[in-house]
Design a protein around this motif. Structure first.
Motif, PDB file in Angstrom:
ATOM      1  N   ALA A  17     -68.656  11.242 -20.893  1.00 42.04           N
ATOM      2  CA  ALA A  17     -69.978  11.738 -20.500  1.00 42.04           C
ATOM      3  C   ALA A  17     -69.850  13.029 -19.692  1.00 42.04           C
ATOM      4  N   ALA A  18     -68.863  13.083 -18.794  1.00 42.46           N
ATOM      5  CA  ALA A  18     -68.698  14.291 -17.980  1.00 42.46           C
ATOM      6  C   ALA A  18     -68.239  15.460 -18.859  1.00 42.46           C
ATOM      7  N   ILE A  19     -67.341  15.167 -19.793  1.00 46.78           N
ATOM      8  CA  ILE A  19     -66.914  16.227 -20.719  1.00 46.78           C
ATOM      9  C   ILE A  19     -68.101  16.621 -21.601  1.00 46.78           C
ATOM     10  N   GLY A  20     -68.899  15.627 -21.976  1.00 50.47           N
ATOM     11  CA  GLY A  20     -70.099  15.904 -22.776  1.00 50.47           C
ATOM     12  C   GLY A  20     -71.046  16.830 -22.031  1.00 50.47           C
ATOM     13  N   SER A  21     -71.181  16.614 -20.731  1.00 47.73           N
ATOM     14  CA  SER A  21     -72.038  17.491 -19.932  1.00 47.73           C
ATOM     15  C   SER A  21     -71.466  18.906 -19.912  1.00 47.73           C
ATOM     16  N   ALA A  22     -70.161  18.972 -19.736  1.00 49.48           N
ATOM     17  CA  ALA A  22     -69.523  20.284 -19.629  1.00 49.48           C
ATOM     18  C   ALA A  22     -69.554  21.048 -20.961  1.00 49.48           C
ATOM     19  N   VAL A  23     -69.248  20.350 -22.039  1.00 50.62           N
ATOM     20  CA  VAL A  23     -69.211  21.018 -23.342  1.00 50.62           C
ATOM     21  C   VAL A  23     -70.630  21.197 -23.849  1.00 50.62           C
ATOM     22  N   GLY A  24     -71.073  22.436 -23.932  1.00 56.36           N
ATOM     23  CA  GLY A  24     -72.448  22.684 -24.365  1.00 56.36           C
ATOM     24  C   GLY A  24     -72.554  24.040 -25.028  1.00 56.36           C
ATOM     25  N   LEU A  25     -73.767  24.558 -25.048  1.00 57.47           N
ATOM     26  CA  LEU A  25     -73.978  25.856 -25.681  1.00 57.47           C
ATOM     27  C   LEU A  25     -73.096  26.914 -25.036  1.00 57.47           C
ATOM     28  N   LEU A 177     -68.180  15.065 -32.387  1.00 55.23           N
ATOM     29  CA  LEU A 177     -68.197  16.506 -32.165  1.00 55.23           C
ATOM     30  C   LEU A 177     -66.801  17.086 -32.400  1.00 55.23           C
ATOM     31  N   PHE A 178     -65.802  16.383 -31.894  1.00 55.00           N
ATOM     32  CA  PHE A 178     -64.435  16.877 -32.018  1.00 55.00           C
ATOM     33  C   PHE A 178     -64.013  16.972 -33.484  1.00 55.00           C
ATOM     34  N   VAL A 179     -64.310  15.926 -34.237  1.00 56.86           N
ATOM     35  CA  VAL A 179     -63.930  15.919 -35.665  1.00 56.86           C
ATOM     36  C   VAL A 179     -64.634  17.059 -36.397  1.00 56.86           C
ATOM     37  N   MET A 180     -65.931  17.231 -36.121  1.00 52.86           N
ATOM     38  CA  MET A 180     -66.675  18.296 -36.803  1.00 52.86           C
ATOM     39  C   MET A 180     -66.116  19.669 -36.442  1.00 52.86           C
ATOM     40  N   LEU A 181     -65.718  19.795 -35.181  1.00 55.46           N
ATOM     41  CA  LEU A 181     -65.159  21.069 -34.735  1.00 55.46           C
ATOM     42  C   LEU A 181     -63.881  21.387 -35.522  1.00 55.46           C
ATOM     43  N   VAL A 182     -63.034  20.377 -35.718  1.00 57.45           N
ATOM     44  CA  VAL A 182     -61.788  20.603 -36.449  1.00 57.45           C
ATOM     45  C   VAL A 182     -62.094  21.011 -37.897  1.00 57.45           C
ATOM     46  N   ILE A 183     -63.090  20.349 -38.506  1.00 55.45           N
ATOM     47  CA  ILE A 183     -63.456  20.714 -39.890  1.00 55.45           C
ATOM     48  C   ILE A 183     -63.882  22.178 -39.961  1.00 55.45           C
ATOM     49  N   ALA A 272     -63.834  26.117 -29.919  1.00 57.76           N
ATOM     50  CA  ALA A 272     -65.123  26.574 -30.440  1.00 57.76           C
ATOM     51  C   ALA A 272     -65.020  28.042 -30.833  1.00 57.76           C
ATOM     52  N   GLY A 273     -64.281  28.802 -30.030  1.00 61.59           N
ATOM     53  CA  GLY A 273     -64.086  30.214 -30.350  1.00 61.59           C
ATOM     54  C   GLY A 273     -63.366  30.379 -31.678  1.00 61.59           C
ATOM     55  N   ILE A 274     -62.325  29.563 -31.874  1.00 67.19           N
ATOM     56  CA  ILE A 274     -61.555  29.673 -33.111  1.00 67.19           C
ATOM     57  C   ILE A 274     -62.401  29.214 -34.305  1.00 67.19           C
ATOM     58  N   ALA A 275     -63.407  28.374 -34.028  1.00 66.09           N
ATOM     59  CA  ALA A 275     -64.282  27.929 -35.115  1.00 66.09           C
ATOM     60  C   ALA A 275     -65.292  28.991 -35.505  1.00 66.09           C
ATOM     61  N   TYR A 325     -74.427  22.801 -37.377  1.00 69.77           N
ATOM     62  CA  TYR A 325     -75.591  22.707 -36.490  1.00 69.77           C
ATOM     63  C   TYR A 325     -75.701  21.328 -35.861  1.00 69.77           C
ATOM     64  N   MET A 326     -75.161  20.307 -36.541  1.00 69.03           N
ATOM     65  CA  MET A 326     -75.144  18.987 -35.921  1.00 69.03           C
ATOM     66  C   MET A 326     -74.184  18.983 -34.735  1.00 69.03           C
ATOM     67  N   LEU A 327     -73.068  19.645 -34.916  1.00 66.31           N
ATOM     68  CA  LEU A 327     -72.089  19.772 -33.820  1.00 66.31           C
ATOM     69  C   LEU A 327     -72.721  20.458 -32.600  1.00 66.31           C
ATOM     70  N   VAL A 328     -73.400  21.561 -32.844  1.00 60.28           N
ATOM     71  CA  VAL A 328     -74.011  22.276 -31.719  1.00 60.28           C
ATOM     72  C   VAL A 328     -75.108  21.418 -31.096  1.00 60.28           C
ATOM     73  N   LEU A 329     -75.841  20.703 -31.964  1.00 59.63           N
ATOM     74  CA  LEU A 329     -76.908  19.844 -31.459  1.00 59.63           C
ATOM     75  C   LEU A 329     -76.339  18.752 -30.547  1.00 59.63           C
ATOM     76  N   ILE A 330     -75.248  18.130 -30.969  1.00 60.82           N
ATOM     77  CA  ILE A 330     -74.656  17.081 -30.126  1.00 60.82           C
ATOM     78  C   ILE A 330     -74.187  17.674 -28.803  1.00 60.82           C
ATOM     79  N   ALA A 331     -73.562  18.846 -28.864  1.00 66.32           N
ATOM     80  CA  ALA A 331     -73.116  19.505 -27.632  1.00 66.32           C
ATOM     81  C   ALA A 331     -74.311  19.748 -26.707  1.00 66.32           C
ATOM     82  N   ALA A 332     -75.428  20.168 -27.307  1.00 62.78           N
ATOM     83  CA  ALA A 332     -76.619  20.446 -26.490  1.00 62.78           C
ATOM     84  C   ALA A 332     -77.196  19.154 -25.920  1.00 62.78           C
ATOM     85  N   ILE A 333     -77.230  18.097 -26.725  1.00 60.73           N
ATOM     86  CA  ILE A 333     -77.803  16.831 -26.235  1.00 60.73           C
ATOM     87  C   ILE A 333     -76.975  16.274 -25.079  1.00 60.73           C
ATOM     88  N   THR A 334     -75.643  16.249 -25.233  1.00 58.07           N
ATOM     89  CA  THR A 334     -74.826  15.624 -24.191  1.00 58.07           C
ATOM     90  C   THR A 334     -74.892  16.420 -22.881  1.00 58.07           C
TER      91      THR A 334
END
Ligand code: PHE
Length: 512
Positions: A17-25, A177-183, A272-275, A325-334
């Motif tokens: 949850a704390a990492i979820g808060s940190a990882v965002g837009l 989110l992590f899996v989608m990021l790797v894809i 995220a940058g490399i993505a 966009y689902m990945l970014v959405l999850i990052a924004a929600i958390t």
């Protein structure tokens, strides 16, 4: 010893949850772009140093403050401090203001995800990112509706409480989110020309020699940019970590937890940058767009450049669009749910203190409605596309917030309240209640090699780092000339703050 507030079900649940808060837009559109523009590898080193010396310490301080007092920021500052009681209000004000634009951007993600989904299902002809974004911004009603959708998702999560809502969502959302990021990373790096994007991010000075920007920024700009980015990205000085810490079990190790959050957030920012950057650069080069003109940061990166990238992939593009966009959405929600939790926890704790029991679903609903009211302003404004009046702009002729409500709200929260709050918090811990009171909470009384590091950071390095960040933000928003004024204001606040802190009766009590 379960109390009415609830608590995390497990340490790993708290961490996600704390990492979820940190990882965002901030990680997706802020970090990679700022890194490339501000010196690549040099920026990374500066960022890592600041994260290790300032971010990590403040993270420990916030988690300890929350856990020690068992309340959100307002109650926490009230409980420990005499002179800085009111900082808690800053730490609730900022999340509220940030949500005004965060929820609108979250709404945009829902809209783009649905668009790509329908493109995928019906093989619709692709519309260019620029046209799409323009028609979205100039459709105020649509933007408000998607903002409402985003807030409904957050409401449903927050009403479930700490372990039953926030933890549950992060337990699924963060690994996904992590899996989608790797894809997306794999796809991005397979595009011809993507290497140029990697160079932009990692090679010192390449942004200038490669033609991405005209001139290299000076070191004080780099420091201020990296510092501001780090604070926003680690969700510091917004009450989020105090709030999450207040639900944490006494036996958990705060040093280790803080280190994990900082390392995870930074790693995901780089990933995220490399993505995104290599894909955006590869597309730009392929289209013959001069590299300096490819939008690599902010809303245009996400909603113009990357949509074009997906369009250019043909049939499978829509699939990658949905995933992205689902990945970014999850990052924004958390991240958003942590901001909503700061405000909701305040009302819940307040009621409990008065001996009343407030209903969490009701409180969360009211908080979300209040956020909707201010977010509607940002949504209707459409990044300034619809000519809505913005305070200050015309009156003072100041150009920093570009006639746009999003930038104005960003200036209030990230620009002013955040660095100010962080500076005052470190002065309070360093000089008023003394580092020792927090260190006792951090390692439950057992001494460790960390102690002098923590003290020096709290007393000097963190607050002076904040002076730098504050002046950087002031010059970003109010024009270059304001930088010196920013330094002076920052130093004056530091000196006055320390004077106020050392004369506090709390300090004597801590001294014994
Ligand atoms: N850390 C989030 C991001 O990088 C933003 C945020 C700030 C969330 C403060 C919560 C508290 O986008």
């Amino acid at each position: 010893m379960e109390n009415e507030r609830g608590s995390w079900g497990s340490n790993i649940g708290f961490l996600l949850a704390a990492i979820g808060s940190a990882v965002g837009l901030g990680n997706i559109w802020g970090f990679p772009y700022k890194m490339g523009k501000s010196g690549g590898f040099t920026f990374l080193i500066v960022y890592l140093l600041l994260a290790a010396f300032v971010g990590f310490t403040i993270m420990m301080g916030e988690l300890a403050l929350g856990r020690k007092t068992g309340t959100g920021p307002i109650g926490a500052y009230h409980a420990v401090s005499k002179r800085f009681k009111w900082i808690g209000w800053l730490a609730v004000f900022s999340p509220f203001i940030i949500m005004s634009f965060y929820s609108v951007l979250g709404g945009y993600c829902i809209e783009y995800m649905s668009l790509n989904l329908s493109n995928l299902a019906f093989q619709n002809p692709a519309i260019s990112g620029g046209d799409l974004f323009h028609s979205m911004l100039t459709n105020p009603l649509g933007s408000v509706v998607y903002t409402i959708l985003f807030l409904i998702i957050c409401y449903l999560i927050n009403r479930g409480g700490i372990s039953g809502g926030i933890e549950k969502f992060n337990n699924v959302g963060m690994p996904a989110l992590f899996v989608m990021l790797v894809i997306i990373i794999i796809k991005s790096l397979s595009l011809p020309g993507s290497i140029e994007g990697l160079k932009f991010m990692f090679v010192p000075g390449y942004a200038v020699s490669g033609g991405f920007i005209e001139a290299a920024p000076n070191i004080s700009t780099v420091l201020a940019t990296a510092g501001g980015q780090m604070f926003f990205s680690l969700s510091l000085a917004m009450g989020a970590m105090i709030t999450y810490g207040s639900y944490l079990d006494k036996k958990e190790n705060l040093v280790k937890n803080s280190a994990i959050i900082v390392i995870a957030d930074t790693t995901i920012a780089i990933m995220a940058g490399i993505a995104v950057i290599p894909a955006a650069v590869a597309y730009g080069i392929q289209q013959g767009i001069p590299v300096g003109e490819i939008a690599l940061g902010g809303p245009s990166l996400l909603f113009v450049t990357l949509q074009n990238v997906f369009n250019s992939m043909g049939g499978v593009g829509a699939l990658f669009g949905v995933i992205f966009y689902m990945l970014v959405l999850i990052a924004a929600i958390t991240s958003a749910i942590s901001l909503i939790e700061v405000i909701s926890t305040f009302f819940l704790d307040h009621a409990a203190q008065k001996g009343r029991k407030a209903s969490r679903p009701k409180v969360v609903l009211l908080v979300c409605l209040a956020i909707l009211a201010e977010a509607s302003l940002v949504a209707v404004d459409g990044l300034g596309s619809n000519g809505v009046w913005v305070p200050g702009q015309a009156a003072f002729g100041i150009s920093g917030w570009n006639d746009c409500w999003l930038d104005f709200m960003d200036m209030l929260s990230e620009g002013i309240a955040m660095p100010l709050g962080a500076m005052l918090m470190s002065i309070m811990i360093g000089w008023e209640i003394r580092p020792k009171s927090m260190l006792d909470e951090i390692h439950s009384g057992a001494g460790s090699g960390m102690d002098s590091f923590f003290s020096v950071c709290m007393k000097l390095i963190a607050p002076l780092g904040m002076v730098l960040i504050l002046s950087g933000q002031i010059s970003d928003f109010f024009g270059k000339g304001a930088r010196i004024a920013g330094y002076i204001i920052g130093i004056v606040i530091y000196v006055i703050g320390v004077a106020v802190a050392v004369t506090s009766p709390m300090r004597k009590a801590a001294h014994k």
